[in-house]
Design a protein around this motif. Structure first.
Motif, PDB file in Angstrom:
ATOM      1  N   SER A  44       6.379   4.417  -2.581  1.00 51.78           N
ATOM      2  CA  SER A  44       5.655   5.476  -1.855  1.00 51.78           C
ATOM      3  C   SER A  44       5.702   6.794  -2.622  1.00 51.78           C
ATOM      4  CB  SER A  44       6.236   5.648  -0.456  1.00 51.78           C
ATOM      5  OG  SER A  44       7.620   5.841  -0.512  1.00 51.78           O
ATOM      6  N   GLU A  89      10.531  -0.357  -8.678  1.00 49.99           N
ATOM      7  CA  GLU A  89      11.366   0.707  -8.097  1.00 49.99           C
ATOM      8  C   GLU A  89      12.668   0.883  -8.892  1.00 49.99           C
ATOM      9  OE1 GLU A  89      11.768  -0.134  -3.872  1.00 49.99           O
ATOM     10  OE2 GLU A  89       9.894   0.932  -3.447  1.00 49.99           O
ATOM     11  N   LYS A 141      11.016   5.190  -5.136  1.00 50.39           N
ATOM     12  CA  LYS A 141      10.298   4.294  -4.231  1.00 50.39           C
ATOM     13  C   LYS A 141       8.812   4.228  -4.598  1.00 50.39           C
ATOM     14  CE  LYS A 141      13.660   3.085  -1.589  1.00 50.39           C
ATOM     15  NZ  LYS A 141      14.049   1.671  -1.693  1.00 50.39           N
ATOM     16  N   HIS A 151       6.741   2.819   4.580  1.00 53.39           N
ATOM     17  CA  HIS A 151       6.764   2.788   3.116  1.00 53.39           C
ATOM     18  C   HIS A 151       5.517   2.201   2.480  1.00 53.39           C
ATOM     19  CE1 HIS A 151       8.202  -1.210   4.276  1.00 53.39           C
ATOM     20  NE2 HIS A 151       7.745  -1.608   3.108  1.00 53.39           N
ATOM     21  N   ARG A 152       4.441   2.022   3.270  1.00 53.29           N
ATOM     22  CA  ARG A 152       3.265   1.378   2.691  1.00 53.29           C
ATOM     23  C   ARG A 152       2.114   2.370   2.499  1.00 53.29           C
ATOM     24  NH1 ARG A 152       5.435  -3.349   5.536  1.00 53.29           N
ATOM     25  NH2 ARG A 152       5.552  -5.045   4.039  1.00 53.29           N
ATOM     26  N   THR A 165       6.630   0.386   9.914  1.00 54.07           N
ATOM     27  CA  THR A 165       7.092   0.726   8.567  1.00 54.07           C
ATOM     28  C   THR A 165       6.393   1.991   8.059  1.00 54.07           C
ATOM     29  OG1 THR A 165       5.448  -0.631   7.457  1.00 54.07           O
ATOM     30  CG2 THR A 165       7.521  -1.707   8.010  1.00 54.07           C
TER      31      THR A 165
END
Ligand code: S3P
Length: 180
Positions: free
Chosen positions: A47, A39, A45, A118-119, A116
């Protein structure tokens, strides 16, 4: 003390980064998180990388970063959940140090990752089904670790202390009395 790296592998939500950070602090080692490095390098990010460039592009970045980081010594390295699915990544990490797998039951992982966003690997369908399916595919790779610790019903600090207790008995990792 050995300069072998300590490498944490395991599925998403097993606490690799949190535990790794604690371990590094207690052992007075530098902590390097592969995903965080990617990152920083990409200035975006994970994602977003998945969204814009796709998974294959991310895996290529991950591979390059694993190779780079595995050259270092006396590190605590934490990896993304899919890193060791690649044979070359697994070889580089294994050659660089001690491979420690963190595990958790699907229900535990579900509770930890459900909030979450962001996965990208867990975004398409029913979360529990996705976790179970992916975990089934990945388990043989995590099983290649030198040692495994379960993380269910434990805090990250408890897991870190458990790992330190085992390393303490390993003659390569001479006991550091200030670890605990
Ligand atoms: C992935 C896990 C993530 C991250 C990426 C892909 C995977 O890391 O590398 O989203 O394939 O399991 P965490 O295990 O730290 O969530």
């Amino acid at each position: 003390m050995t300069d072998k790296n300590i490498v944490l592998i395991g599925f998403m939500g097993t606490g690799k980064s949190t535990v790794g950070k604690i371990l590094a602090k207690r052992m007075n080692r530098t902590w390097i998180d592969i995903d965080q490095r990617i990152e920083e390098q990409q200035k975006r990010k994970i994602s977003e990388i998945f969204e814009k460039d796709g998974e294959a592009a991310f895996r290529a970045m991950e591979k390059a970063m694993v190779r780079e980081v595995a050259i270092g010594r006396s590190l605590v390295i934490t990896t993304g959940g899919g890193a060791v699915v690649d044979e070359e990544n697994l070889r580089h990490l294994k050659n660089s140090g001690l491979l420690i797998a963190l595990t958790a039951a699907p229900e535990t992982i579900y509770q930890r990752v459900k909030k979450t966003t962001h996965r990208p690997m867990l975004k398409s369908g029913d979360l529990m089904t996705e976790i179970k399916t992916l975990l089934g595919k990945r388990a043989p790779f995590y099983a290649k670790a030198d040692m495994t610790f379960t993380t269910d019903k434990k805090t990250a600090t408890q897991v870190a202390i458990e790992i330190l207790g085992v390393l303490q008995k390993d003659e390569e990792f001479e006991f550091g009395k200030d670890w605990f």
